[in-house]
Design an enzyme around this catalytic site. Structure first.
Site, PDB file in Angstrom:
ATOM      1  N   TYR A 139       0.758  -1.399  -0.050  1.00 43.58           N
ATOM      2  CA  TYR A 139      -0.064   0.097   0.141  1.00 43.58           C
ATOM      3  C   TYR A 139       0.958   1.258  -0.016  1.00 43.58           C
ATOM      4  O   TYR A 139       1.682   1.631   1.025  1.00 43.58           O
ATOM      5  CB  TYR A 139      -0.949   0.076   1.268  1.00 43.58           C
ATOM      6  CG  TYR A 139      -1.861   1.137   1.362  1.00 43.58           C
ATOM      7  CD1 TYR A 139      -2.009   1.847   0.393  1.00 43.58           C
ATOM      8  CD2 TYR A 139      -2.511   1.285   2.487  1.00 43.58           C
ATOM      9  CE1 TYR A 139      -3.121   3.108   0.420  1.00 43.58           C
ATOM     10  CE2 TYR A 139      -3.455   2.360   2.650  1.00 43.58           C
ATOM     11  CZ  TYR A 139      -3.837   3.255   1.699  1.00 43.58           C
ATOM     12  OH  TYR A 139      -4.524   4.355   1.820  1.00 43.58           O
ATOM     13  N   LYS A 167      -1.555  -1.195  -4.030  1.00 39.88           N
ATOM     14  CA  LYS A 167      -2.679  -0.223  -3.726  1.00 39.88           C
ATOM     15  C   LYS A 167      -1.925   1.069  -4.139  1.00 39.88           C
ATOM     16  O   LYS A 167      -1.269   1.305  -3.178  1.00 39.88           O
ATOM     17  CB  LYS A 167      -3.348  -0.237  -2.596  1.00 39.88           C
ATOM     18  CG  LYS A 167      -4.743   0.799  -2.560  1.00 39.88           C
ATOM     19  CD  LYS A 167      -5.104   0.893  -1.235  1.00 39.88           C
ATOM     20  CE  LYS A 167      -6.138   1.876  -0.992  1.00 39.88           C
ATOM     21  NZ  LYS A 167      -6.650   2.115   0.446  1.00 39.88           N
TER      22      LYS A 167
END
Length: 304
Positions: A139, A167
């Site tokens: 992330y 992400k």
């Protein structure tokens, strides 16, 4: 492992953690919220992310959220657990709890606040990967971590054994697109915007969807990606436009809240919709009356 090791795609909301007004974890509300999200056909669930206030959860609370979510989802959709922490030892314990609960994977930022170097970031992910055999979604969230993972660094991280997804919440859209081109065939790639740009990316370059926040609009969120996949671009544009109203009203280009704080905004919005999003836990504060009105006005404009 690689992108084909998991079936993550579409819209996976990072969901709120319901606390009572006294700050206690409310597992009954948690189950009710999960049931609503599943009924709205979310493509997955992310537990104890930033929206889920991981920073104020104890380790036992986070593990309990993992177990309850896995039980409630019952294999119907992938459930990812937020494993973000300041040290690899802590992240390993969270990833171990996610694996024990039967979750599909973990979402993991670089250690926040510390502003680690490139070498330290790679070592951090390698250490967690070597310790726990569970798929990892890297992330990239510069606002929360103080570092923006560029394409070269994301490419190196994508080579780690258990990394299967990224992400990428960078505010640098050029870097986002370069990352999609470089990594799209190796790992799942999330962060696709719900507008014409997102449609162009999905139909021409690839990408796997969006790990969004809260799921406030319910079925509209996953509906955008289902409509694109079905070639129904008019419907996709209509649904995406509703999402953009919410995003533009409540959040800035770096994904930070325009007022109050993001969990409080999303929790109040869910409560307005009759969904038990819960209350925030200190140090976060609830919205003021004026801020609540801003949220209410946005929902009213969408007919909610």
């Amino acid at each position: 492992m690689n992108r084909d090791s998991v079936d993550w795609s579409g819209y996976l909301p990072a969901v709120t953690t319901p606390f009572t007004e006294d700050g206690e974890l409310d597992l009954a509300a948690w189950r009710e919220q999960l049931d609503w999200l599943l009924a709205e056909r979310m493509d997955g669930i992310i537990v104890a992310g930033t929206t889920g206030e991981w920073f104020s959860l104890s380790e036992p609370e986070r593990a309990e959220l993992f177990r309850t979510a896995a039980d409630q989802a019952a294999g119907r959709v992938p459930v990812l657990g937020g494993a973000t922490a300041y040290t690899p030892g802590e992240a390993i314990r969270h990833a171990t709890a996610a694996r024990a609960a039967g979750l599909s994977g973990v979402l993991l930022t670089p250690p926040p606040y510390l502003v680690p170097s490139r070498r330290e970031i790679v070592a951090f992910y390698r250490t967690v990967s070597a310790a726990v055999d569970i798929p990892i979604c890297v992330y990239n969230w510069p606002r929360g971590t103080g570092v923006d993972l560029d394409v070269a660094l994301l490419t190196e991280l994508a080579g780690i054994d258990t990394v299967v997804a990224v992400k990428n919440s960078t505010p640098d859209f050029g870097s986002f697109v370069r990352g999609l081109i470089a990594l799209g065939e190796r790992v799942r790639y999330f962060g696709i915007p719900t507008n014409d740009t997102g449609i162009a990316l999905l139909t021409k370059l690839g990408g796997d969807g969006l790990m969004g926040a809260g799921g406030v609009l319910g079925a509209d969120h996953p509906g955008f990606f289902r409509a694109v996949a079905a070639g129904d671009l008019d419907t996709a544009r209509q649904l995406g436009a509703r999402d953009r109203v919410l995003m533009d009203a409540w959040f800035g280009a770096d994904y930070g809240a325009r007022f109050g704080n993001a969990p409080a905004i999303l929790k109040y919005a869910l409560r307005r919709r009759g969904v038990p999003g819960g209350h925030v836990r200190p140090p976060l504060l609830p919205l003021t009356a004026d801020e609540q009105k801003r949220v209410a006005d946005t929902l009213d404009s969408l007919g909610l």
